[in-house]
Design a protein around this motif. Sequence first.
Motif, PDB file in Angstrom:
ATOM      1  N   VAL A 114      -9.495  24.925  20.026  1.00  0.00           N
ATOM      2  CA  VAL A 114      -9.074  24.543  18.677  1.00  0.00           C
ATOM      3  C   VAL A 114      -9.316  25.727  17.754  1.00  0.00           C
ATOM      4  N   VAL A 115      -8.523  25.819  16.705  1.00  0.00           N
ATOM      5  CA  VAL A 115      -8.636  26.882  15.710  1.00  0.00           C
ATOM      6  C   VAL A 115      -9.067  26.235  14.400  1.00  0.00           C
ATOM      7  N   LEU A 116     -10.161  26.730  13.817  1.00  0.00           N
ATOM      8  CA  LEU A 116     -10.708  26.093  12.621  1.00  0.00           C
ATOM      9  C   LEU A 116     -11.200  27.134  11.626  1.00  0.00           C
ATOM     10  N   GLY A 117     -11.749  26.668  10.503  1.00  0.00           N
ATOM     11  CA  GLY A 117     -12.170  27.573   9.444  1.00  0.00           C
ATOM     12  C   GLY A 117     -10.966  28.200   8.762  1.00  0.00           C
ATOM     13  N   ASP A 118     -11.138  29.408   8.234  1.00  0.00           N
ATOM     14  CA  ASP A 118     -10.031  30.093   7.547  1.00  0.00           C
ATOM     15  C   ASP A 118      -8.896  30.445   8.501  1.00  0.00           C
ATOM     16  N   ALA A 119      -9.168  30.511   9.772  1.00  0.00           N
ATOM     17  CA  ALA A 119      -8.088  30.760  10.731  1.00  0.00           C
ATOM     18  C   ALA A 119      -7.115  29.593  10.778  1.00  0.00           C
ATOM     19  N   HIS A 120      -7.576  28.422  10.362  1.00  0.00           N
ATOM     20  CA  HIS A 120      -6.790  27.184  10.444  1.00  0.00           C
ATOM     21  C   HIS A 120      -6.223  26.746   9.100  1.00  0.00           C
TER      22      HIS A 120
ATOM     23  N   GLY B 238     -11.712  33.747  11.146  1.00  0.00           N
ATOM     24  CA  GLY B 238     -11.465  34.111   9.762  1.00  0.00           C
ATOM     25  C   GLY B 238     -10.025  34.259   9.341  1.00  0.00           C
ATOM     26  N   TYR B 239      -9.867  34.751   8.102  1.00  0.00           N
ATOM     27  CA  TYR B 239      -8.543  34.798   7.469  1.00  0.00           C
ATOM     28  C   TYR B 239      -7.590  35.741   8.195  1.00  0.00           C
ATOM     29  N   ALA B 240      -8.123  36.766   8.871  1.00  0.00           N
ATOM     30  CA  ALA B 240      -7.275  37.721   9.585  1.00  0.00           C
ATOM     31  C   ALA B 240      -7.281  37.423  11.085  1.00  0.00           C
ATOM     32  N   SER B 241      -7.295  36.163  11.455  1.00  0.00           N
ATOM     33  CA  SER B 241      -7.407  35.736  12.843  1.00  0.00           C
ATOM     34  C   SER B 241      -6.371  36.401  13.753  1.00  0.00           C
ATOM     35  N   ILE B 242      -6.839  36.856  14.912  1.00  0.00           N
ATOM     36  CA  ILE B 242      -5.912  37.433  15.886  1.00  0.00           C
ATOM     37  C   ILE B 242      -5.362  36.351  16.832  1.00  0.00           C
ATOM     38  N   PHE B 243      -5.911  35.140  16.744  1.00  0.00           N
ATOM     39  CA  PHE B 243      -5.494  34.055  17.628  1.00  0.00           C
ATOM     40  C   PHE B 243      -4.519  33.082  16.949  1.00  0.00           C
ATOM     41  N   ARG B 244      -4.413  33.147  15.633  1.00  0.00           N
ATOM     42  CA  ARG B 244      -3.642  32.155  14.884  1.00  0.00           C
ATOM     43  C   ARG B 244      -2.181  32.103  15.320  1.00  0.00           C
ATOM     44  N   LYS B 245      -1.559  33.258  15.449  1.00  0.00           N
ATOM     45  CA  LYS B 245      -0.122  33.289  15.748  1.00  0.00           C
ATOM     46  C   LYS B 245       0.196  32.611  17.075  1.00  0.00           C
ATOM     47  N   SER B 246      -0.594  32.902  18.110  1.00  0.00           N
ATOM     48  CA  SER B 246      -0.298  32.358  19.434  1.00  0.00           C
ATOM     49  C   SER B 246      -0.676  30.887  19.556  1.00  0.00           C
ATOM     50  N   LEU B 247      -1.709  30.438  18.834  1.00  0.00           N
ATOM     51  CA  LEU B 247      -2.189  29.067  18.986  1.00  0.00           C
ATOM     52  C   LEU B 247      -1.638  28.103  17.938  1.00  0.00           C
ATOM     53  N   LEU B 248      -1.367  28.598  16.736  1.00  0.00           N
ATOM     54  CA  LEU B 248      -0.848  27.732  15.670  1.00  0.00           C
ATOM     55  C   LEU B 248       0.575  28.071  15.265  1.00  0.00           C
ATOM     56  N   ASN B 249       1.000  29.285  15.567  1.00  0.00           N
ATOM     57  CA  ASN B 249       2.332  29.755  15.174  1.00  0.00           C
ATOM     58  C   ASN B 249       2.543  29.610  13.668  1.00  0.00           C
ATOM     59  N   LYS B 250       1.523  29.966  12.909  1.00  0.00           N
ATOM     60  CA  LYS B 250       1.574  29.909  11.446  1.00  0.00           C
ATOM     61  C   LYS B 250       1.129  31.244  10.866  1.00  0.00           C
ATOM     62  N   ALA B 251       1.617  31.543   9.663  1.00  0.00           N
ATOM     63  CA  ALA B 251       1.180  32.733   8.944  1.00  0.00           C
ATOM     64  C   ALA B 251       0.866  32.333   7.506  1.00  0.00           C
ATOM     65  N   PRO B 252      -0.212  32.841   6.931  1.00  0.00           N
ATOM     66  CA  PRO B 252      -0.546  32.479   5.551  1.00  0.00           C
ATOM     67  C   PRO B 252       0.428  33.080   4.553  1.00  0.00           C
ATOM     68  N   LEU B 253       0.596  32.388   3.424  1.00  0.00           N
ATOM     69  CA  LEU B 253       1.421  32.873   2.325  1.00  0.00           C
ATOM     70  C   LEU B 253       0.516  33.547   1.308  1.00  0.00           C
ATOM     71  N   VAL B 254       0.832  34.783   0.957  1.00  0.00           N
ATOM     72  CA  VAL B 254       0.032  35.551   0.006  1.00  0.00           C
ATOM     73  C   VAL B 254       0.880  35.871  -1.215  1.00  0.00           C
ATOM     74  N   ARG B 255       0.440  35.411  -2.390  1.00  0.00           N
ATOM     75  CA  ARG B 255       1.172  35.669  -3.637  1.00  0.00           C
ATOM     76  C   ARG B 255       0.450  36.634  -4.555  1.00  0.00           C
ATOM     77  N   SER B 256      -0.828  36.860  -4.303  1.00  0.00           N
ATOM     78  CA  SER B 256      -1.602  37.747  -5.169  1.00  0.00           C
ATOM     79  C   SER B 256      -2.829  38.234  -4.429  1.00  0.00           C
ATOM     80  N   LYS B 257      -3.554  39.147  -5.048  1.00  0.00           N
ATOM     81  CA  LYS B 257      -4.829  39.628  -4.524  1.00  0.00           C
ATOM     82  C   LYS B 257      -5.886  39.515  -5.620  1.00  0.00           C
ATOM     83  N   PHE B 258      -7.124  39.312  -5.191  1.00  0.00           N
ATOM     84  CA  PHE B 258      -8.261  39.416  -6.082  1.00  0.00           C
ATOM     85  C   PHE B 258      -8.857  40.807  -5.939  1.00  0.00           C
TER      86      PHE B 258
END
Length: 510
Positions: free
Chosen positions: A339-345, A213-233
């Motif tokens: 592989v990392v997929l879904g909102d984590a990707h 999901g969107y708050a993936s704990i694996f994203r940083k180590s496997l993709l080295n990416k962070a999402p950009l957040v400009r607003s909240k719903f």
Amino acid sequence: MAAAAISQADRIRERREQHHEAEVVVVGAGVFGCAIAFALANQGRSVILLERWMHEPDRIVGELLQPGGVEALKKLGLEGCLEGIDAVPCHGYHVVYRGDDVAIPYPVVSPEGKVVVGNRTTANGHANGDANGLKKAARPEGRSFHHGRFIMKLREACRAHPNISMFETEATATIKGEHSDAVLGVETRTKNPETGKKEPDCFFGQLTIIADGYASIFRKSLLNKAPLVRSKFYALELIDCPFPPANYGHVVIGPSSLCLLYQIGTHETRALIDVPEKHPDATPANGGVRGYIEKVVLPSLPSQVQPSVRTALSDGKIPRSMPNSWLPPTKQTTHAGVVVLGDAHNMRHPLTGGGMTVAFNDAVLLASLLHPTYVPDLADHAAVRRAMAAFHWRRKSLTSIINVLAQALYDLFAADDWQLRALQRGCFRYFQMGKTDEPVALMGGIMHRPLVLASHFFTVAFVAIWMNIVEVCGGSVLGILKLPLALVQAVLILWKACVVFLPVFWTELM
């Protein structure tokens, strides 16, 4: 033979349930995790599906499935998950712009999947004059629903599949081999039913699919990416809220606000209110988020909706929120065995409701590329790497459209400068002109032609430029003297359109 086959199936199940070993380990039983687990299991793969919390989730997004997502769900054999959850048909969009409005229905589609534009059909944008096809054509439907009910249906389908074993456990880290960097599975913490405490556990697979999901704990180590957040719903649930036309997703654009409304049940309507990061009208001094909703958003909503919003706000609480994230996709051919997929990707602004449509189409595509015909052994890292390289490029015909539309339309609908407001007016005028069949087909995941999106976006830009020229130069016979100013502004509007569209478009196509 039958007894031998049953014995083999039992042995494979025992490997999953007793020894925690399978061909595939999927981390996360959400939208994508359930879909890919089910798709691979249908191919005869042995699958372990992990989820940290098996109770019904209570999220405020992931509640609208576009027609392209409904079609992908059918291809996966999961269309039954839309039944028995009080799902509501969705026929298109309804845009309210400063009191004026226009309905944008999904286009007519022929039985062959050709989008009807005017009096002609198009197969992904190509003209086709099949009169018989037009007679049988129909408008596709999306579905909107309570997210948690839908997820539980997906999990029920996975739990009933003979090739899937599900476990409630919290994944904490990947497991790597002693002599290579290949991922062999995941470490987890599983609750001991006797003591109530979480204890270390492990699950092993030839391929590990991370879909946490969107708050993936694996994203940083496997993709080295962070999402950009400009607003909240910020979310409200409105009860028996009247808002014609029925069965449409409503986008309400106010002078300084943006709100989505769509029905998620017979009596329930979801309201999602966009609040930009550090917005001056949402500071504590101005009453915070509640003050922003009451003072800025509420007056811009249609009068028939306002009483339901006031009732939903009457509890005095700050509404629940979710970050609106943008995370461009990453080509995954580096890490063997995972592989990392879904909102984590990959994520996009939820404005257009395209997230689940992307997820289900990704599951269809990935399952086809990993089919045992092409990748007999998922431990063949080179074969999986080739499949993931193909996946990265082939998914773009759909995902680049939905991702770019979400980001570009958010910039226009939440306009915060005069050039964006000019583009906003041009976009709404374009809708009023009836030029909507292809744009809404792109948004709905029905048409897969990224260049058609580019064509419409810049046509909107030129409509905005023409409207601005008329506004600046009109009104008097001396208006022609203002033409130089109008031309300068035309260049600035076109430049803003390029700034909004081209960087996102380029990022998505890379």
